[in-house]
Each structure stands twice: as C-alpha cells, then as structure tokens.
Design a protein around this motif. Structure first.
Motif, PDB file in Angstrom:
ATOM      1  N   PRO A  84      55.993  75.378  30.780  1.00 13.86           N
ATOM      2  CA  PRO A  84      56.816  76.420  30.134  1.00 13.86           C
ATOM      3  C   PRO A  84      56.837  76.342  28.612  1.00 13.86           C
ATOM      4  O   PRO A  84      56.913  77.376  27.938  1.00 13.86           O
ATOM      5  N   ASP A  85      56.766  75.142  28.047  1.00 17.11           N
ATOM      6  CA  ASP A  85      56.811  75.014  26.589  1.00 17.11           C
ATOM      7  C   ASP A  85      55.528  75.504  25.901  1.00 17.11           C
ATOM      8  O   ASP A  85      55.487  75.618  24.673  1.00 17.11           O
ATOM      9  N   HIS A  86      54.500  75.782  26.687  1.00 14.43           N
ATOM     10  CA  HIS A  86      53.207  76.161  26.102  1.00 14.43           C
ATOM     11  C   HIS A  86      52.707  77.504  26.627  1.00 14.43           C
ATOM     12  O   HIS A  86      51.523  77.822  26.439  1.00 14.43           O
ATOM     13  N   ARG A  87      53.578  78.243  27.255  1.00 11.63           N
ATOM     14  CA  ARG A  87      53.148  79.530  27.813  1.00 11.63           C
ATOM     15  C   ARG A  87      53.066  80.606  26.727  1.00 11.63           C
ATOM     16  O   ARG A  87      53.583  80.460  25.638  1.00 11.63           O
ATOM     17  N   ARG A  88      52.365  81.686  27.086  1.00 12.09           N
ATOM     18  CA  ARG A  88      52.168  82.844  26.209  1.00 12.09           C
ATOM     19  C   ARG A  88      51.389  82.486  24.943  1.00 12.09           C
ATOM     20  O   ARG A  88      51.590  83.058  23.872  1.00 12.09           O
ATOM     21  N   ARG A  89      50.506  81.508  25.095  1.00 13.57           N
ATOM     22  CA  ARG A  89      49.622  81.142  23.981  1.00 13.57           C
ATOM     23  C   ARG A  89      48.148  81.268  24.373  1.00 13.57           C
ATOM     24  O   ARG A  89      47.269  80.792  23.649  1.00 13.57           O
ATOM     25  N   GLY A  90      47.903  81.847  25.541  1.00 12.83           N
ATOM     26  CA  GLY A  90      46.530  82.100  25.969  1.00 12.83           C
ATOM     27  C   GLY A  90      45.860  80.961  26.716  1.00 12.83           C
ATOM     28  O   GLY A  90      44.656  81.055  27.019  1.00 12.83           O
ATOM     29  N   HIS A  91      46.605  79.899  27.073  1.00  9.66           N
ATOM     30  CA  HIS A  91      45.967  78.763  27.741  1.00  9.66           C
ATOM     31  C   HIS A  91      45.471  79.135  29.145  1.00  9.66           C
ATOM     32  O   HIS A  91      44.357  78.752  29.537  1.00  9.66           O
ATOM     33  N   GLY A  92      46.295  79.851  29.902  1.00 10.12           N
ATOM     34  CA  GLY A  92      45.878  80.239  31.247  1.00 10.12           C
ATOM     35  C   GLY A  92      44.649  81.122  31.222  1.00 10.12           C
ATOM     36  O   GLY A  92      43.695  80.918  31.985  1.00 10.12           O
ATOM     37  N   ARG A  93      44.651  82.076  30.315  1.00  8.92           N
ATOM     38  CA  ARG A  93      43.504  82.987  30.220  1.00  8.92           C
ATOM     39  C   ARG A  93      42.261  82.238  29.744  1.00  8.92           C
ATOM     40  O   ARG A  93      41.144  82.525  30.199  1.00  8.92           O
ATOM     41  N   HIS A  94      42.436  81.282  28.844  1.00 11.44           N
ATOM     42  CA  HIS A  94      41.290  80.508  28.370  1.00 11.44           C
ATOM     43  C   HIS A  94      40.658  79.739  29.534  1.00 11.44           C
ATOM     44  O   HIS A  94      39.419  79.690  29.654  1.00 11.44           O
ATOM     45  N   MET A  95      41.486  79.139  30.386  1.00 14.37           N
ATOM     46  CA  MET A  95      40.939  78.394  31.524  1.00 14.37           C
ATOM     47  C   MET A  95      40.211  79.326  32.480  1.00 14.37           C
ATOM     48  O   MET A  95      39.133  78.984  33.000  1.00 14.37           O
ATOM     49  N   MET A  96      40.766  80.510  32.735  1.00 14.77           N
ATOM     50  CA  MET A  96      40.100  81.464  33.619  1.00 14.77           C
ATOM     51  C   MET A  96      38.772  81.935  33.016  1.00 14.77           C
ATOM     52  O   MET A  96      37.768  82.054  33.710  1.00 14.77           O
ATOM     53  N   THR A  97      38.767  82.199  31.715  1.00 12.26           N
ATOM     54  CA  THR A  97      37.527  82.625  31.059  1.00 12.26           C
ATOM     55  C   THR A  97      36.476  81.526  31.142  1.00 12.26           C
ATOM     56  O   THR A  97      35.291  81.796  31.402  1.00 12.26           O
ATOM     57  N   SER A  98      36.892  80.277  30.958  1.00  9.69           N
ATOM     58  CA  SER A  98      35.951  79.158  31.028  1.00  9.69           C
ATOM     59  C   SER A  98      35.351  79.034  32.422  1.00  9.69           C
ATOM     60  O   SER A  98      34.144  78.802  32.577  1.00  9.69           O
ATOM     61  N   LEU A  99      36.188  79.190  33.451  1.00  7.98           N
ATOM     62  CA  LEU A  99      35.674  79.116  34.822  1.00  7.98           C
ATOM     63  C   LEU A  99      34.693  80.262  35.075  1.00  7.98           C
ATOM     64  O   LEU A  99      33.630  80.060  35.679  1.00  7.98           O
ATOM     65  N   GLY A 100      35.030  81.465  34.614  1.00 11.20           N
ATOM     66  CA  GLY A 100      34.135  82.598  34.793  1.00 11.20           C
ATOM     67  C   GLY A 100      32.793  82.392  34.119  1.00 11.20           C
ATOM     68  O   GLY A 100      31.735  82.710  34.681  1.00 11.20           O
ATOM     69  N   GLN A 101      32.815  81.842  32.905  1.00 10.93           N
ATOM     70  CA  GLN A 101      31.559  81.585  32.192  1.00 10.93           C
ATOM     71  C   GLN A 101      30.720  80.535  32.920  1.00 10.93           C
ATOM     72  O   GLN A 101      29.489  80.641  32.988  1.00 10.93           O
ATOM     73  N   LYS A 102      31.382  79.542  33.487  1.00 11.00           N
ATOM     74  CA  LYS A 102      30.658  78.502  34.233  1.00 11.00           C
ATOM     75  C   LYS A 102      30.029  79.086  35.495  1.00 11.00           C
ATOM     76  O   LYS A 102      28.860  78.825  35.803  1.00 11.00           O
ATOM     77  N   MET A 103      30.803  79.911  36.239  1.00 12.80           N
ATOM     78  CA  MET A 103      30.280  80.505  37.474  1.00 12.80           C
ATOM     79  C   MET A 103      29.180  81.523  37.195  1.00 12.80           C
ATOM     80  O   MET A 103      28.287  81.729  38.014  1.00 12.80           O
ATOM     81  N   ALA A 104      29.236  82.178  36.040  1.00 15.53           N
ATOM     82  CA  ALA A 104      28.181  83.138  35.687  1.00 15.53           C
ATOM     83  C   ALA A 104      26.825  82.444  35.576  1.00 15.53           C
ATOM     84  O   ALA A 104      25.789  83.051  35.833  1.00 15.53           O
ATOM     85  N   ILE A 105      26.845  81.165  35.221  1.00 18.84           N
ATOM     86  CA  ILE A 105      25.603  80.405  35.089  1.00 18.84           C
ATOM     87  C   ILE A 105      25.249  79.679  36.392  1.00 18.84           C
ATOM     88  O   ILE A 105      24.119  79.748  36.880  1.00 18.84           O
ATOM     89  N   LEU A 106      26.233  78.990  36.977  1.00 13.86           N
ATOM     90  CA  LEU A 106      25.966  78.126  38.133  1.00 13.86           C
ATOM     91  C   LEU A 106      26.097  78.848  39.469  1.00 13.86           C
ATOM     92  O   LEU A 106      25.569  78.372  40.473  1.00 13.86           O
ATOM     93  N   GLU A 107      26.838  79.974  39.474  1.00 12.21           N
ATOM     94  CA  GLU A 107      27.100  80.760  40.671  1.00 12.21           C
ATOM     95  C   GLU A 107      27.944  79.957  41.677  1.00 12.21           C
ATOM     96  O   GLU A 107      28.053  78.754  41.552  1.00 12.21           O
ATOM     97  N   PRO A 108      28.567  80.655  42.632  1.00 13.71           N
ATOM     98  CA  PRO A 108      28.532  82.100  42.866  1.00 13.71           C
ATOM     99  C   PRO A 108      29.338  82.863  41.818  1.00 13.71           C
ATOM    100  O   PRO A 108      30.322  82.344  41.285  1.00 13.71           O
ATOM    101  N   THR A 109      28.916  84.082  41.545  1.00 13.15           N
ATOM    102  CA  THR A 109      29.581  84.854  40.490  1.00 13.15           C
ATOM    103  C   THR A 109      30.841  85.568  40.985  1.00 13.15           C
ATOM    104  O   THR A 109      31.674  85.945  40.163  1.00 13.15           O
TER     105      THR A 109
END
Length: 299
Positions: A84-109
C-alpha cells in the motif's frame, strides 16, 4: 530506488515473503501463501518461478507478480500486488509490461487472467494494462440428493481417473475451453489423486465424472476459484457418450453421498458439454469469473 527482477527456482521463499508483505490493505486476498502452496502450484497449475517477478525498494520487497505458463498455449497471471505504501506509482504495470515483453520473445504470447466479476479494482488494473474480456465463467453448486430417490444409482461404479482421462471426449477438449484449474492438463497433473465415477454399458462410458480426492478438498490452493462455505467437493470434469440429466443425477448423488458434502463445479466455460443443463440436475449458478486476455508485446 526501485529495482525489479524475475525469479529463479530457489526464489520461492522470496516470492512467499513478497506476497505476505504486499497482501495487506485494500485488495488483500483472503489466503495465506506458503512454500508448500508454491510447490503444489508448480506441480498442478504449472506455475513457473521464472514467470514471477519481485519489485524491491532497497532490499525490501514492495511488489510481486505470480504467474503460470503452459507451452505452447498461454500464461496465466495468478496474482499482482504492490504494498500500500508504494501503490499508484506504476510498479504493478511495470511488472506486467516486463512479463509481456518476456513472453513476446520466449512465448507463449497469449496471456490470460481470471478475475472475480466483483473485483472492480483488479478488472480496471488489467484493462489499463491492455487486457480485454475473453469470456465469462460461472461457478455452480450442488447440494445433493439422497441416492435412494435417484434412479440408476445401482449402475454407478468407481473408475480410475486415468481411464476416464483417456476417453475421447476428455482428450478432445481444448485447453482454453476450460478454466485453468479444471483444464485437461491440470487434471492430468493431479495424476492418480482424482476419483472417478461412471455408468458403463457395452458401448463404453455413457456418463462419467471426475472429482478431487478428499485430501485435496481439505487443502484448497490459493488463487483458484474460492469454494463456497463448508469445504465442498470440487467436480473436475463431466462427460460421456450420453451425459444427459437422467444419468448425471445418479453420478452426482453418489459423489455427494460418498463424500458427505456438497459439490462445487467452478468456473464453467460456456462451451462445456453440460453447461446449459446443469440446473436440470440440481446445480445452482453462483459467482462469475471474467477471463481476460492479452497478446504479449515486445519492447
């Protein structure tokens, strides 16, 4: 300064610690998470630690992403949380974006998430991450009927789970036409622990069902469909050459009677063979789950 990293196989205690630290405040889930849970999720739900991520502020975990992966089918995001002390700073979205970028390369997409219909916060988060609604899954509960008043119970016999899992109508079910926890691969991952009941004739199995063993019913896993009160027995699959209400009633009655508890059929996909007739055999619809999807995008 915030740092993020994907996890290794020896990071299971770290993921558990990050989950417990972040699972507080609004949006907290009603489950504890243990190392044993993580091991079971790996065996049964194909959780991969390499698809999990932890965010750090200094040495302190402040965010966690937990995901499963089935090649070449899809990934399933099981949980995303930020302290809660670190919410609304984009951390959750950053982790999701990182996972998406990894899956785009390694699959499944293909990336999936299954969210309770009433989880407005979670749905807004994943929609903001680019996920769109794929389908709606419905929980069903069965209170049970005394076997003595159900015709055909004398035709019901126990059958090994492996024998039912080899039936054609089980084999042909696409993985994505079932929720993750009851997909054919999830059931096979349970090996010999499920229990089977069937009505057989010289044509084969006219109707059959698979359900979790009592031990699994007593120890539900985090992140899966929340069962109704009273630790009901989870039905994993229904099928057969003729899975009509008259035959299914007998199977369900025997299963409920032997277990001494109600039955739970979670997250039923609209395409499942008996989906449109479950109320005819005594099931009642309950909670709904929205399944979202997204195609992983490269950086």
């Amino acid at each position: 300064m915030t740092a993020y990293r994907f996890c290794r196989s020896d990071d299971v205690p770290l993921i558990v610690d990050a989950y417990e630290r972040c699972n507080v405040g609004s949006g907290a889930r009603p489950w504890s998470l243990t190392v044993d849970h993580m091991k079971r999720l790996g065996r049964e739900m194909n959780l991969w630690t390499s698809s999990c991520m932890v965010a750090f502020e200094g040495s302190d975990p402040i965010g966690v992403l937990i995901a499963a992966k089935r090649e070449p089918i899809a990934s399933l995001v099981l949980h995303v949380a930020v302290h809660p002390d670190h919410r609304r700073r984009g951390h959750g979205r950053h982790m999701m974006t990182s996972l998406g970028q990894k899956m785009a390369i390694l699959e499944p997409t293909l990336m999936l998430v299954e969210l309770p219909d009433d989880d407005a916060l979670g749905r807004r988060f994943f929609e903001a991450c680019g996920f769109t609604e794929r389908d709606v899954l419905t929980d069903y509960a069965y209170a049970g009927e005394a076997p003595a008043v159900v015709p055909g119970v004398d035709l019901v016999a126990g059958v090994a789970a492996a024998e039912l899992a080899s039936q054609e109508d089980f084999e042909v079910v696409p993985e994505l036409d079932r929720c993750w926890q009851r997909s054919p691969l999830s059931i096979r991952n349970l090996r010999d622990r499920p229990r089977g009941l069937a009505i057989a004739t010289d044509r084969g199995f006219e109707a059959w069902l698979l359900h979790r063993g009592d031990g699994d019913a007593e120890k539900p896993l985090p992140f899966l469909a929340a069962p109704p009160a009273g630790t009901p027995l989870e039905i994993l699959a229904l099928g057969g050459k003729m899975p009509v209400p008259a035959l299914l009633r007998s199977l369900l009655a025997i299963a409920a009677n032997r277990a001494g508890r109600s039955l739970h059929l979670p997250r039923v996909h609209p395409s499942e063979a008996p989906a449109g007739r479950l109320e005819e055999v005594g099931f009642r619809p309950g909670a709904r789950t929205i399944r979202y999807e997204s195609d992983a995008a490269p950086a």
